[in-house]
Design an enzyme around this catalytic site. Structure first.
Site, PDB file in Angstrom:
ATOM      1  N   LYS A  19       0.905  -1.031   0.171  1.00 48.35           N
ATOM      2  CA  LYS A  19      -0.039   0.024   0.078  1.00 48.35           C
ATOM      3  C   LYS A  19       0.885   1.351  -0.021  1.00 48.35           C
ATOM      4  CE  LYS A  19      -3.920  -2.430   2.388  1.00 48.35           C
ATOM      5  NZ  LYS A  19      -4.676  -2.337   3.580  1.00 48.35           N
ATOM      6  N   TYR A  59     -12.494  -2.688  -3.270  1.00 50.12           N
ATOM      7  CA  TYR A  59     -12.989  -2.705  -2.031  1.00 50.12           C
ATOM      8  C   TYR A  59     -14.631  -2.755  -2.066  1.00 50.12           C
ATOM      9  CZ  TYR A  59      -8.546  -2.387   0.316  1.00 50.12           C
ATOM     10  OH  TYR A  59      -7.178  -2.464   0.703  1.00 50.12           O
ATOM     11  N   ASN A 122      -1.725  -0.141   7.391  1.00 51.02           N
ATOM     12  CA  ASN A 122      -1.378  -1.627   7.708  1.00 51.02           C
ATOM     13  C   ASN A 122      -0.496  -2.060   6.422  1.00 51.02           C
ATOM     14  OD1 ASN A 122      -3.339  -2.192   5.910  1.00 51.02           O
ATOM     15  ND2 ASN A 122      -4.371  -3.320   7.281  1.00 51.02           N
ATOM     16  N   HIS A 125      -1.923  -5.364   1.392  1.00 46.50           N
ATOM     17  CA  HIS A 125      -3.051  -6.000   0.872  1.00 46.50           C
ATOM     18  C   HIS A 125      -2.573  -7.321   0.434  1.00 46.50           C
ATOM     19  CE1 HIS A 125      -6.950  -7.277  -0.670  1.00 46.50           C
ATOM     20  NE2 HIS A 125      -6.152  -7.683  -1.699  1.00 46.50           N
ATOM     21  N   GLU A 136      -9.440 -10.481  -8.002  1.00 48.83           N
ATOM     22  CA  GLU A 136      -8.661  -9.457  -7.665  1.00 48.83           C
ATOM     23  C   GLU A 136      -7.250  -9.304  -8.798  1.00 48.83           C
ATOM     24  OE1 GLU A 136      -9.320  -8.783  -2.919  1.00 48.83           O
ATOM     25  OE2 GLU A 136      -7.321  -9.635  -3.585  1.00 48.83           O
TER      26      GLU A 136
HETATM   27  P1  IDP Z   1      -7.708  -7.232   4.887  1.00 49.36           P
HETATM   28  O1  IDP Z   1      -7.030  -6.019   4.343  1.00 49.36           O
HETATM   29  O2  IDP Z   1      -6.839  -7.863   6.238  1.00 49.36           O
HETATM   30  O3  IDP Z   1      -8.318  -8.333   3.926  1.00 49.36           O
HETATM   31  P2  IDP Z   1     -10.409  -6.244   5.323  1.00 49.36           P
HETATM   32  O4  IDP Z   1     -11.260  -6.426   6.596  1.00 49.36           O
HETATM   33  O5  IDP Z   1     -10.868  -6.606   4.160  1.00 49.36           O
HETATM   34  O6  IDP Z   1      -9.007  -6.600   5.718  1.00 49.36           O
HETATM   35  O7  IDP Z   1     -10.084  -4.368   5.293  1.00 49.36           O
HETATM   36  C1  IDP Z   1      -9.542  -4.006   4.053  1.00 49.36           C
HETATM   37  C2  IDP Z   1      -8.655  -2.703   4.665  1.00 49.36           C
HETATM   38  O8  IDP Z   1      -9.597  -1.760   5.381  1.00 49.36           O
HETATM   39  C3  IDP Z   1      -7.681  -2.936   5.743  1.00 49.36           C
HETATM   40  O9  IDP Z   1      -6.374  -3.741   5.217  1.00 49.36           O
HETATM   41  C4  IDP Z   1      -7.469  -1.867   6.132  1.00 49.36           C
HETATM   42  O10 IDP Z   1      -6.554  -1.107   5.487  1.00 49.36           O
HETATM   43  C5  IDP Z   1      -8.812  -1.013   6.162  1.00 49.36           C
HETATM   44  N1  IDP Z   1      -9.544  -1.058   7.543  1.00 49.36           N
HETATM   45  C6  IDP Z   1     -10.249  -2.561   7.890  1.00 49.36           C
HETATM   46  N2  IDP Z   1     -10.834  -2.091   8.874  1.00 49.36           N
HETATM   47  C7  IDP Z   1     -10.583  -0.782   9.470  1.00 49.36           C
HETATM   48  C8  IDP Z   1     -10.983  -0.003  10.417  1.00 49.36           C
HETATM   49  O11 IDP Z   1     -11.769  -0.535  11.495  1.00 49.36           O
HETATM   50  N3  IDP Z   1     -10.202   1.419  10.280  1.00 49.36           N
HETATM   51  C9  IDP Z   1      -9.484   1.823   9.493  1.00 49.36           C
HETATM   52  N4  IDP Z   1      -9.376   1.126   8.365  1.00 49.36           N
HETATM   53  C10 IDP Z   1      -9.690  -0.324   8.390  1.00 49.36           C
END
Ligand code: IDP
Length: 160
Positions: A19, A59, A122, A125, A136
């Protein structure tokens, strides 16, 4: 040298994207190294500025979440490095390498657990199922951007 043995699932593929925060923090090399040293095969790689349209499709399942607008701004804030990795059980293994979505819960030794702190940044992805991975990869890569090639150490990583 065609040395590919028949191992079920050895052609499984997953989408990984460093990212914008991971790119800014110059973590691309270390992230790639973890997949290479594990033994997975790189079959696609590019740097791009993801469009809002691409991100909205990527997303789509999160579009009712409160963090969705800021997630799209974050993902659109700079270039990302998208890759496709191939190998046995690569989707699940990659999720384990990457660690929990929330870096606060991610174990040390995982990419998120070693390099990030907060869920909003984080750094990486990874597709979360084989079906999602296929969708994807089709969204992020043209077929012509995916390489078919033989790793010369295939017999050492798998079985001769
Ligand atoms: P993943 O990336 O581990 O598959 P997902 O639940 O699909 O997780 O969420 C996609 C992305 O959305 C996460 O990697 C993170 O960047 C963001 N995200 C998920 N939950 C939150 C949150 O509670 N606050 C802010 N960003 C979030």
């Amino acid at each position: 040298v065609f040395c590919r043995a028949y191992i079920p699932g050895v052609r499984e593929r997953t989408l990984v994207a460093v990212k914008p925060d991971g790119v800014q923090r110059r973590l691309v090399g270390q992230i790639i190294q973890r997949f290479e040293t594990r033994g997975f095969k790189l079959v696609g790689l590019k740097m791009l500025q993801a469009s809002e349209d691409l991100l909205a499709q990527h997303y789509a399942s999160l579009n009712r979440k409160p963090f969705y607008p800021s997630l799209l701004r974050y993902m659109n804030s700079g270039p990302v490095v998208a890759m496709v990795w191939e190998g046995h059980n690569v989707v699940k293994s990659t999720r384990m390498l990457v660690g929990d979505t929330n870096p606060a819960e991610a174990k040390p030794g995982t990419i998120r657990g070693d390099f990030s702190i907060h869920i909003s940044r984080n750094i990486i992805h990874a597709s979360d199922s084989v079906e999602v991975a296929q969708a994807e990869i089709a969204l992020w890569f043209r077929r012509s951007e995916l390489m078919e090639w033989e790793c010369c150490d295939h017999g050492s990583v798998y079985q001769l």
